[in-house]
Write a protein that holds these residues in place. Structure first.
Motif, mmCIF file in Angstrom:
data_model
loop_
_atom_site.group_PDB
_atom_site.id
_atom_site.type_symbol
_atom_site.label_atom_id
_atom_site.label_comp_id
_atom_site.label_asym_id
_atom_site.label_seq_id
_atom_site.Cartn_x
_atom_site.Cartn_y
_atom_site.Cartn_z
ATOM 1 N N PRO A 265 34.337 41.502 43.527
ATOM 2 C CA PRO A 265 35.395 40.497 43.368
ATOM 3 C C PRO A 265 36.747 41.100 42.993
ATOM 4 N N ASN A 269 39.892 40.229 45.161
ATOM 5 C CA ASN A 269 41.000 39.498 44.543
ATOM 6 C C ASN A 269 42.337 40.145 44.891
ATOM 7 N N SER A 288 37.511 33.381 42.342
ATOM 8 C CA SER A 288 36.301 34.195 42.484
ATOM 9 C C SER A 288 35.210 33.771 41.509
#
Length: 347
Positions: A265, A269, A288
């Motif tokens: 993540p 991101n 996320s």
């Protein structure tokens, strides 16, 4: 009476938006006639190519960041296309061979008489959508939707999420006014007050609230999920042995890309939400945290049941005719995604 007339007129509005004409009312036979049952080729023939949908270029980015092996065929074009009505239109124009959507577009395509089938399934267990209100709204629960104008897209996941939420809250279709729009019109409709409520993806909500929360806009969350994240393709494409083999080779890569995104993540991101969607890192992290763990069921039984419930819900509202959704699944591909991922992602 006005709301019922408005509701039953939506099919024509949705078809017009999608650029379709005179195709509604197709029968289940359209999905099965000429369907290939030949075993999938184990090797993709040389020179094979596919035109694949990749909304916001997500697929290429996933594959690049995950450093997945090269595909054994040529992707002649990656189309930045995601909305169900747009995908159906591209399928009809033969400018698209494979797309990633939720469960409702295949149902809509069937009703319009276009033969296409589901070839891969990722099950989502947490809501991907919430409901946003227009600025200055006093709406706080789904029960407050009564008497309000709701943005509704018949051919997209957002539409079914809305219908399921209304049913869960005990509201009938005549209790609300459904305003036919496509999802890319929802934000503008909210901002202008054309609608009181619109379903937004979790990834859209932070930016909307950042701009309008100070003016009284808010979000309403529910436990309603849209279970199916799927790949699907036109029957004509699946009847081509070379293209069917290419799709079979693509499905494991698709599954692995989703797993990689879920497991990384922080990288996603920064590389996707911050660099391509212009969100802040905090907003990206918030999205996320709501992400679904990808799950690829070895058996599609649950998916078929869910799809049938969705089709029946649409039929109750007069949006489609009742039919057996089993015709929408090409079971030759059923186990491919599950076999490509670790055991914790198979269910």
């Amino acid at each position: 009476m006005h709301r019922r007339v408005f509701l039953t007129s939506l099919l024509g509005a949705s078809a017009a938006v999608a650029g379709l004409s005179g195709c509604a009312g197709g029968s289940a036979a359209a999905d099965t006639e000429g369907a290939s049952t030949e075993p999938l080729a184990r090797k993709v023939p040389a020179g094979t190519s596919l035109k694949i949908a990749s909304y916001q270029n997500v697929q290429q980015l996933q594959f690049r960041l995950a450093k997945l092996p090269a595909l054994p065929f040529t992707v002649s074009s990656w189309l930045n296309i995601g909305a169900g009505p747009d995908v159906i239109n591209a399928f009809r124009a033969k400018s698209l061979d494979l797309a990633n959507n939720a469960g409702i577009p295949p149902i809509q395509a069937h009703y319009q008489g276009f033969a296409a089938k589901i070839v891969a399934i990722d099950v989502t267990r947490k809501p991907n959508y919430l409901f946003a209100t227009k600025p200055g709204s006093d709406i706080r629960t789904v029960g407050d939707f009564k008497g309000k104008r709701l943005a509704f897209s018949q051919g997209q996941a957002q539409g079914v999420v809305l219908l399921r939420a209304l049913k869960q809250a005990g509201l009938k279709y005549d209790d609300v006014t459904l305003v036919p729009l496509t999802s890319n019109q929802f934000l503008t409709a909210l901002q202008s007050g054309q609608v009181d409520v619109a379903p937004l993806a979790n990834s859209q909500a932070p930016a909307y609230l950042k701009q309008y929360a100070g003016k009284g806009a808010r979000t309403v969350t529910t436990g309603v999920v849209d279970l199916l994240n799927l790949l699907w393709a036109p029957q004509s494409v699946l009847n081509d042995p070379a293209k069917a083999a290419a799709i079979a080779a693509y499905i494991p890569q698709w599954a692995k890309g989703l797993v990689w995104q879920y497991e990384h993540p922080d990288v996603w991101n920064e590389e996707f939400y911050v660099k391509t969607q212009n969100l802040t890192l905090d907003q990206a992290r918030g999205i996320s945290r709501l992400a679904n763990k990808p799950l690829f069921p070895p058996s599609w039984d649950e998916a078929v049941t869910w799809e049938q419930e969705t089709a029946d819900l649409l039929a109750e509202g007069g949006f489609v005719k009742k039919f057996d959704v089993s015709s929408l699944f090409d079971h030759r591909f059923e186990s491919l995604a599950a076999k490509a991922v670790p055991a914790e992602y198979r269910r």
